[in-house]
Design a protein around this motif. Structure first.
Motif: not given
Length: 83
Positions: A7-8, A10-15, A17-18
């Motif tokens: 979960r961390w 995925i959240l770090t990868a999304l951040l 990417a943004v």
């Protein structure tokens, strides 16, 4: 435990990417603005001299024109009173 790590991640990868998308969009917008400024400067630099009025105040327009024939009948002049 492993679910929380994923979960961390995925959240770090999304951040990340943004953030990358924001910076890429910023640079693209900056390049477009610079290209528009350069294009405007080149058009102004290489555009030639603007038309200067002649002594009588007339301006010569350049371009292609078609010849318009004058009608044979005369129209009444609105400035002159009718007889």
């Amino acid at each position: 435990m492993i679910g929380q790590v994923f979960r961390w991640l995925i959240l770090t990868a999304l951040l990340a990417a943004v953030l990358v998308a924001v910076f890429v969009a910023w640079w693209i917008a900056l390049l477009i603005a610079l290209a528009a400024l350069v294009l405007a400067g080149l058009r102004r630099l290489l555009g030639g001299k603007p038309a200067e009025p002649a002594r009588d105040g007339s301006i010569i327009l350049e371009g292609e024109y078609i010849e318009v024939e004058r009608e044979a009948r005369t129209l009444p002049d609105r400035d002159k009173p009718a007889p």
